[in-house]
Design an enzyme around this catalytic site. Structure first.
Site, PDB file in Angstrom:
ATOM      1  N   LYS A   1       2.481  -0.340  16.355  1.00 34.11           N
ATOM      2  CA  LYS A   1       3.713  -0.333  15.565  1.00 34.11           C
ATOM      3  C   LYS A   1       3.827   0.969  14.770  1.00 34.11           C
ATOM      4  CE  LYS A   1       5.989  -2.899  11.806  1.00 34.11           C
ATOM      5  NZ  LYS A   1       5.766  -3.760  10.644  1.00 34.11           N
ATOM      6  N   GLN A   2       2.707   1.385  14.181  1.00 35.91           N
ATOM      7  CA  GLN A   2       2.750   2.521  13.262  1.00 35.91           C
ATOM      8  C   GLN A   2       1.402   3.216  13.254  1.00 35.91           C
ATOM      9  OE1 GLN A   2       2.866  -0.860  10.294  1.00 35.91           O
ATOM     10  NE2 GLN A   2       2.583   0.890   8.929  1.00 35.91           N
TER      11      GLN A   2
ATOM     12  N   GLU B   1       0.570  -3.096  12.415  1.00 29.04           N
ATOM     13  CA  GLU B   1       0.798  -4.540  12.336  1.00 29.04           C
ATOM     14  C   GLU B   1       1.086  -5.190  13.689  1.00 29.04           C
ATOM     15  OE1 GLU B   1       3.671  -5.099   9.224  1.00 29.04           O
ATOM     16  OE2 GLU B   1       2.157  -4.767   7.676  1.00 29.04           O
TER      17      GLU B   1
ATOM     18  N   TRP C   1       0.836  -1.214   0.000  1.00 28.51           N
ATOM     19  CA  TRP C   1       0.000   0.000   0.000  1.00 28.51           C
ATOM     20  C   TRP C   1       0.863   1.252   0.000  1.00 28.51           C
ATOM     21  CZ3 TRP C   1      -1.940   2.698   4.901  1.00 28.51           C
ATOM     22  CH2 TRP C   1      -1.014   2.577   5.943  1.00 28.51           C
ATOM     23  N   ASP C   2       2.158   1.074   0.244  1.00 24.08           N
ATOM     24  CA  ASP C   2       3.092   2.203   0.278  1.00 24.08           C
ATOM     25  C   ASP C   2       2.916   3.122  -0.938  1.00 24.08           C
ATOM     26  OD1 ASP C   2       4.005  -0.011   1.803  1.00 24.08           O
ATOM     27  OD2 ASP C   2       6.009   0.856   1.938  1.00 24.08           O
TER      28      ASP C   2
HETATM   29  C1  BGC Z   1       4.796  -1.858   7.381  1.00 24.22           C
HETATM   30  C2  BGC Z   1       3.780  -1.810   6.262  1.00 24.22           C
HETATM   31  C3  BGC Z   1       4.496  -1.475   4.966  1.00 24.22           C
HETATM   32  C4  BGC Z   1       5.631  -2.450   4.700  1.00 24.22           C
HETATM   33  C5  BGC Z   1       6.426  -2.089   3.475  1.00 24.22           C
HETATM   34  C6  BGC Z   1       5.875  -2.855   7.036  1.00 24.22           C
HETATM   35  O1  BGC Z   1       6.834  -2.881   8.036  1.00 24.22           O
HETATM   36  O2  BGC Z   1       4.192  -2.220   8.591  1.00 24.22           O
HETATM   37  O3  BGC Z   1       2.799  -0.835   6.535  1.00 24.22           O
HETATM   38  O4  BGC Z   1       3.599  -1.491   3.905  1.00 24.22           O
HETATM   39  O5  BGC Z   1       6.489  -2.464   5.817  1.00 24.22           O
HETATM   40  O6  BGC Z   1       7.006  -0.846   3.588  1.00 24.22           O
END
Ligand code: BGC
Length: 778
Positions: free
Chosen positions: A581-582, A477, A348-349
């Site tokens: 986490k984010q 995550e 999704w980045d």
């Molecule tokens: C993140 C995801 C991201 C992926 C690729 C993961 O560590 O939690 O949101 O899409 O890394 O960058």
């Protein structure tokens, strides 16, 4: 961006940082002579090999195969021997070594002065580019000059296939599939040129790499060419002397296909190479410069008061355009084409972080349309995936190269359905900005409809009519398979509405897409009834239902070396506790800001600050934008700095695998939406600009609408809006409506920031406090 000494310990990191790419072809900044290396890398967008995805306990619907980016034929190599001694920085004496990534010229320059083990002093200079204008082409201008006496030099300019790579693959079956992925189809070598063509065994993709040279050397210069399966080499020998260097220009071309035959690819790459040779080295340099002049004119973000962050932001913009400029209906991977990290997958980045920045700044809108058309080209696979999950519409993969789901861990991968809403949102933004009707008809509306169908079948109306989306994973995550993730639900509602609106705008597409009135109404009904949980006792939104009732993570007993947590604690434990986490709910505050009141935003932001550990690089830039919005401007500055310096300072210790494109792009977006305070409210632009103390000025040029460009200059106490293109634009400045007309810049005062209690972060996880005057390292 200048490196004044070669640090072999950090070679892999600098190979990523100094990588050159154009969205189609990417070269890591490996040394010309090939060794030492951290990780050799030459990548083509979309070129991959399949590999087994092993499961200890396979489940129904688990993807069977993985996909991995392939290090294709290396055309960068130019080895040098000085009177028999190979130039290798580990031997002899390296007196000087400098590399410069020139963001304006779009080249990587290198100069080395080296004394060979037998005492010959030579200067080696090379300049390398990956052309933005001729997308299959890379070129290198290489020069060696003895500095003291006449010396016999031998250059070996090569194409090398199936290079030995450092082993990073823990599973032996997958490692075997990737050890030597390319089988030779054809090799040729004649005069100053050669070609190698190979096919991958699993994915059946064919790649042609070819080189040609122009040699400018002392009178006794001689050349010899040879070519075999995995190696082509032009050898150039000459007696060079001070003032009489040997100079070689190497043109390298690539093409690949899953459909075209070996002779067709041979001819294609020959043609590309002929074009580049015709343009010549100087011509390529000029085209590169002209391309970047236009880019910088549109996209530059100027920052006064913090030179290091100014540089970091330009570096971030440069890598974003390198990742997205010439993808041309292929994916944009999370690491761009700068390294093998995340197996070269896209997530999704791209739609949530990279495309929004390109839309705001980059004048070649086609790049965004192309990235979305790539998604559209994978629609059939996404439909199949949805069917296999018992769902309708399209379920786009969490991670992929070719379009099939490649996540071997469904709770974080397959269940992260929010990627579908990010795709739909990027389509909507693109359409709003460009009114590109052709795109809407050919791809956009169908993407909106098929993702809306997915949401409609994934959610359900409960007994009291609320539309619920249960058992999915949101952006964070460290939680998985939760009910009613607020970000997901709000984005899904937007997706459902957007699809219904699109069908209203394009009634002629309803029938071919099989949408009847009942279906479109069901999307609107679901969107209206979307369930957004709220914790009334705490006065905050739980990121998903029940989240605020979980036990809090014991941050005080978590030592600093145990971050990132996913490497030290089982998911089982992370999932059932309050630890983030984010940015997740904070993503919702940013992306779907209109849903929340300012008071809710401030409370929610402070609440999640206490729980967010930023173990993903995608967190800090979003926290920066929302911190600035709710009034924590100095905290925003700290987060912004962390995001912008992530790869330059290797803050996550993994830049060796490639730069973090989404995080770099989002750092730029954070400057625009945080300090520039830009929000797009129902089609009207609103600005709440405010600078941290250290900055004296921020200037942005924005593409407000297709025919409107707006420049905004923010200083400590005022902001100035100037129309660069267009006649008139209505905007908001700190809530007040203002009208900007051509030729009449408008100056507006900036009200002082509210005094707020600073939020707190988990122990040891506060961002580093930024002191601009100390920062002069790069
Ligand atoms: C993140 C995801 C991201 C992926 C690729 C993961 O560590 O939690 O949101 O899409 O890394 O960058």
């Amino acid at each position: 961006m200048r490196e004044t000494w070669l640090d072999l310990e950090r070679l892999a990191q600098t190979e990523s940082v100094f990588a050159l790419a154009n969205g189609h072809l990417g070269l890591r900044a490996n040394l010309d002579e090939g060794e030492p290396f951290g990780q050799p890398g030459t990548y083509l967008a979309g070129f991959y090999e399949t590999r087994p995805l092993p499961y200890a306990e396979p489940g129904y619907g688990d993807p069977e195969d993985g996909q991995t980016v392939v290090n294709v034929t290396n055309g960068k190599i130019i080895r040098l021997a000085v009177e028999d001694e190979p130039f290798d920085v580990r031997y002899g004496e390296l007196r000087r070594h400098e590399r410069v990534l020139d963001l304006r010229a779009g080249v990587l320059r290198r100069t080395a002065e080296w004394v060979s083990p037998t005492g010959r002093l030579v200067r080696v200079s090379s300049t390398r580019l990956v052309s933005f204008t001729q997308r299959s082409i890379a070129a290198i201008c290489y020069e060696v000059e003895p500095l003291e006496e006449e010396v016999l030099v031998v250059l070996q300019s090569e194409l090398v296939t199936n290079e030995t790579l450092p082993i990073t693959e823990p599973d032996p079956r997958a490692a075997a599939a990737l050890a030597s992925p390319l089988a030779s189809d054809l090799f040729t070598g004649e005069e100053l040129g050669a070609m190698l063509i190979h096919t991958t065994m699993g994915s059946g993709l064919t790649v042609a790499a070819a080189m040609d040279h122009r040699v400018d050397g002392p009178p006794d210069t001689q050349t010899a060419i040879r070519s075999e399966g995995d190696l082509a080499r032009l050898t150039i020998t000459a007696t060079a002397a001070p003032g009489r260097p040997l100079r070689v220009t190497k043109f390298v071309g690539y093409s690949w296909s899953g459909e075209r035959t070996v002779p067709a690819l041979r001819d294609q790459v020959d043609a590309a190479l002929a074009g580049a040779v015709q343009t010549g080295w100087e011509g390529l340099l000029q085209q590169q410069r002209a391309f970047l002049d236009t880019f910088w004119k549109d996209a530059d973000i100027e920052i006064d008061g913090d030179a290091e962050l100014q540089q970091a932001v330009r570096f971030a913009l440069f890598h974003t355009v390198q990742a997205g400029a010439r993808g041309e209906q292929r994916l944009i991977p999370a690491k761009g084409l700068t390294g093998p990290g995340y197996d070269g997958h896209t997530f999704w980045d791209t739609e949530a972080f990279v495309l929004p920045l390109l839309l705001l700044t980059y004048s070649r809108r086609q790049a965004v349309a192309d990235a979305l058309r790539w998604r559209h080209s994978t629609l059939e696979l996404a439909r199949e995936r949805a069917r296999s999950l018992g769902l309708r519409g399209a379920a786009f993969p969490w991670r992929t190269i070719h379009g099939e789901e490649c996540s071997g861990y469904w709770p974080a991968g397959g269940a992260a359905f929010h990627i579908n809403a990010a795709i739909a949102d990027a389509v909507e933004r693109y359409l709003l900005l460009t009114q590109d009707e052709t795109f809407a008809r050919e791809a956009g509306v169908e993407l909106l409809v098929e993702t809306a169908r997915l949401w409609r079948s994934l959610g359900n109306h409960d007994a009291v009519g609320r539309f619920r989306i249960d058992g999915v994973t949101g952006p964070d995550e460290y939680s998985a398979v939760a009910d009613n993730n607020v970000y997901t639900n709000l984005m899904a509602a937007r997706n459902l509405r957007a699809a219904a609106d699109a069908i209203e705008r394009h009634p002629e597409l309803a029938r071919p897409l099989g949408v009847d009135e009942e279906e479109a109404t069901s999307w609107r009904t679901a969107a209206e009834a979307i369930f957004i949980p709220y914790d009334a006792s705490l006065g905050v939104h739980p990121q998903a239902e029940g989240f605020t009732e979980h036990q809090e993570w014991d941050f005080d007993s978590t030592p600093p070396e145990n971050y990132p947590l996913l490497r030290h604690y089982p998911y089982f434990d992370l999932y059932r506790k309050q630890v983030v986490k984010q940015a997740d709910l904070v993503m919702a505050l940013f992306y779907v800001g209109e849903y929340f009141t300012p008071e809710q935003k401030a409370r929610d932001f402070a609440f999640y600050e206490r729980l967010t550990v930023r173990d993903s690089s995608l967190s800090a830039p979003i926290q920066a934008a929302v911190a600035a919005e709710v009034g924590h401007i100095e905290l925003a500055y700290d987060y912004f700095a962390e995001a912008a310096l992530l790869d330059l300072d290797d803050l996550n210790h993994n830049t060796r695998d490639g730069v973090h494109i989404a995080s770099l792009a989002a750092a730029c977006t954070a400057a625009i939406t945080g300090f520039g305070g830009l929000r797009d409210l129902g089609g009207k632009l609103s600005f709440v600009p405010r600078l941290p103390q250290a900055l004296t000025r921020l200037a942005l040029n924005l593409r407000a609408r297709e025919t409107i460009r707006l420049r905004i200059e923010v200083e400590q106490t005022q902001a100035t809006y100037t129309l660069l293109m267009g006649e008139q634009l209505e905007i908001y400045h700190h809530g007040e409506p203002i009208t900007v007309t051509a030729g009449r810049p408008v100056q507006c005062p900036i009200p002082p920031a509210p005094a707020l209690e600073p939020p707190t972060q988990p122990r040891g996880r506060a961002p580093q406090h930024r002191r601009a005057h100390e920062a002069t390292r790069h």
